[in-house]
Design a protein around this motif. Structure first.
Motif, mmCIF file in Angstrom:
data_model
loop_
_atom_site.group_PDB
_atom_site.id
_atom_site.type_symbol
_atom_site.label_atom_id
_atom_site.label_comp_id
_atom_site.label_asym_id
_atom_site.label_seq_id
_atom_site.Cartn_x
_atom_site.Cartn_y
_atom_site.Cartn_z
ATOM 1 N N GLU A 1 0.522 -7.893 -6.448
ATOM 2 C CA GLU A 1 0.902 -7.249 -7.717
ATOM 3 C C GLU A 1 0.456 -8.091 -8.905
ATOM 4 O O GLU A 1 -0.049 -7.565 -9.900
ATOM 5 C CB GLU A 1 2.416 -7.010 -7.766
ATOM 6 C CG GLU A 1 2.896 -5.916 -6.852
ATOM 7 C CD GLU A 1 2.270 -4.565 -7.156
ATOM 8 O OE1 GLU A 1 2.150 -4.193 -8.344
ATOM 9 O OE2 GLU A 1 1.883 -3.874 -6.198
ATOM 10 N N LEU A 2 0.641 -9.399 -8.814
ATOM 11 C CA LEU A 2 0.215 -10.276 -9.898
ATOM 12 C C LEU A 2 -1.302 -10.270 -10.059
ATOM 13 O O LEU A 2 -1.810 -10.281 -11.184
ATOM 14 C CB LEU A 2 0.730 -11.698 -9.655
ATOM 15 C CG LEU A 2 2.248 -11.872 -9.779
ATOM 16 C CD1 LEU A 2 2.657 -13.264 -9.348
ATOM 17 C CD2 LEU A 2 2.722 -11.564 -11.196
ATOM 18 N N ARG B 1 -6.418 -4.394 -0.640
ATOM 19 C CA ARG B 1 -5.080 -4.986 -0.732
ATOM 20 C C ARG B 1 -4.632 -5.543 0.621
ATOM 21 O O ARG B 1 -4.097 -6.648 0.687
ATOM 22 C CB ARG B 1 -4.088 -3.957 -1.253
ATOM 23 C CG ARG B 1 -4.319 -3.585 -2.709
ATOM 24 C CD ARG B 1 -3.427 -2.454 -3.169
ATOM 25 N NE ARG B 1 -2.040 -2.835 -3.265
ATOM 26 C CZ ARG B 1 -1.472 -3.387 -4.327
ATOM 27 N NH1 ARG B 1 -2.208 -3.646 -5.394
ATOM 28 N NH2 ARG B 1 -0.195 -3.687 -4.334
ATOM 29 N N VAL B 2 -4.859 -4.805 1.684
ATOM 30 C CA VAL B 2 -4.455 -5.271 3.015
ATOM 31 C C VAL B 2 -5.229 -6.526 3.395
ATOM 32 O O VAL B 2 -4.646 -7.500 3.887
ATOM 33 C CB VAL B 2 -4.647 -4.166 4.077
ATOM 34 C CG1 VAL B 2 -4.465 -4.725 5.482
ATOM 35 C CG2 VAL B 2 -3.680 -3.019 3.832
ATOM 36 N N ARG B 3 -6.512 -6.533 3.145
ATOM 37 C CA ARG B 3 -7.314 -7.719 3.480
ATOM 38 C C ARG B 3 -6.891 -8.926 2.646
ATOM 39 O O ARG B 3 -6.913 -10.053 3.126
ATOM 40 C CB ARG B 3 -8.795 -7.426 3.314
ATOM 41 C CG ARG B 3 -9.298 -6.520 4.422
ATOM 42 C CD ARG B 3 -10.767 -6.384 4.394
ATOM 43 N NE ARG B 3 -11.202 -5.641 5.580
ATOM 44 C CZ ARG B 3 -12.449 -5.345 5.818
ATOM 45 N NH1 ARG B 3 -13.392 -5.718 4.988
ATOM 46 N NH2 ARG B 3 -12.759 -4.674 6.901
ATOM 47 N N THR B 4 -6.493 -8.704 1.407
ATOM 48 C CA THR B 4 -5.989 -9.802 0.579
ATOM 49 C C THR B 4 -4.702 -10.359 1.169
ATOM 50 O O THR B 4 -4.518 -11.574 1.263
ATOM 51 C CB THR B 4 -5.755 -9.328 -0.868
ATOM 52 O OG1 THR B 4 -6.995 -8.852 -1.410
ATOM 53 C CG2 THR B 4 -5.207 -10.438 -1.743
ATOM 54 N N VAL B 5 -3.811 -9.474 1.590
ATOM 55 C CA VAL B 5 -2.556 -9.903 2.208
ATOM 56 C C VAL B 5 -2.824 -10.687 3.492
ATOM 57 O O VAL B 5 -2.199 -11.727 3.733
ATOM 58 C CB VAL B 5 -1.637 -8.684 2.475
ATOM 59 C CG1 VAL B 5 -0.475 -9.052 3.372
ATOM 60 C CG2 VAL B 5 -1.138 -8.112 1.157
ATOM 61 N N GLY C 1 6.165 -12.375 -0.242
ATOM 62 C CA GLY C 1 5.387 -13.210 -1.153
ATOM 63 C C GLY C 1 3.996 -12.663 -1.362
ATOM 64 O O GLY C 1 3.457 -12.697 -2.478
ATOM 65 N N ALA C 2 3.400 -12.139 -0.298
ATOM 66 C CA ALA C 2 2.074 -11.544 -0.403
ATOM 67 C C ALA C 2 2.112 -10.304 -1.288
ATOM 68 O O ALA C 2 1.193 -10.065 -2.075
ATOM 69 C CB ALA C 2 1.529 -11.212 0.981
ATOM 70 N N ILE D 1 0.862 -1.181 0.000
ATOM 71 C CA ILE D 1 0.000 0.000 0.000
ATOM 72 C C ILE D 1 0.897 1.228 0.000
ATOM 73 O O ILE D 1 2.051 1.162 0.429
ATOM 74 C CB ILE D 1 -0.965 0.031 1.213
ATOM 75 C CG1 ILE D 1 -0.204 -0.079 2.535
ATOM 76 C CG2 ILE D 1 -2.021 -1.050 1.080
ATOM 77 C CD1 ILE D 1 -1.064 0.080 3.777
ATOM 78 N N GLU D 2 0.357 2.318 -0.507
ATOM 79 C CA GLU D 2 1.129 3.556 -0.587
ATOM 80 C C GLU D 2 0.277 4.722 -0.104
ATOM 81 O O GLU D 2 -0.858 4.885 -0.556
ATOM 82 C CB GLU D 2 1.564 3.844 -2.019
ATOM 83 C CG GLU D 2 2.524 2.835 -2.581
ATOM 84 C CD GLU D 2 2.952 3.178 -3.999
ATOM 85 O OE1 GLU D 2 2.672 4.313 -4.467
ATOM 86 O OE2 GLU D 2 3.551 2.312 -4.633
#
Length: 104
Positions: A88-89, A65-69, A82-83, A44-45
């Motif tokens: 990104e992929l 994004r955070v919840r996906t990680v 790796g997360a 995240i940025e």
């Protein structure tokens, strides 16, 4: 709790939704230190790095994004690096699918 979740989900759908570091911490049930590690990893940025961390604002997609990680770490045991790669992929796949659907 469900009302708060619905509010957050509604805010994400807005393109201009912004979250403070504190709001992101509360929404993801994570301490600020973990989110700062995600910033360091590029997951995240903040919108403006020049501000102090307490003044940082994050776009609505940061919550997703955070919840996906979190899920990748919890369910698959993936480390933070790796997360970051996986997120990104996933973004790249989403962009490619969008391009294909627009072209077709």
């Amino acid at each position: 709790m469900q009302t708060a979740l619905n509010e957050i989900i509604g805010r994400i759908l807005e393109d201009d939704a912004l979250f403070s570091l504190e709001e992101l911490c509360r929404s993801c049930f994570l301490p600020a230190e973990q989110l700062l590690e995600m910033v360091d990893e590029g997951i995240i940025e903040p919108i403006d790095y020049q501000q102090t961390t307490t003044s940082w604002q994050f776009a609505g997609n940061s919550l997703v994004r955070v919840r996906t990680v979190i899920r990748l770490q919890r369910d698959l045991g993936v480390n933070l690096a790796g997360a970051a790669l996986a997120v990104e992929l996933l973004d790249e796949i989403k962009a490619l699918r969008s391009n294909v659907s627009r072209a077709g």
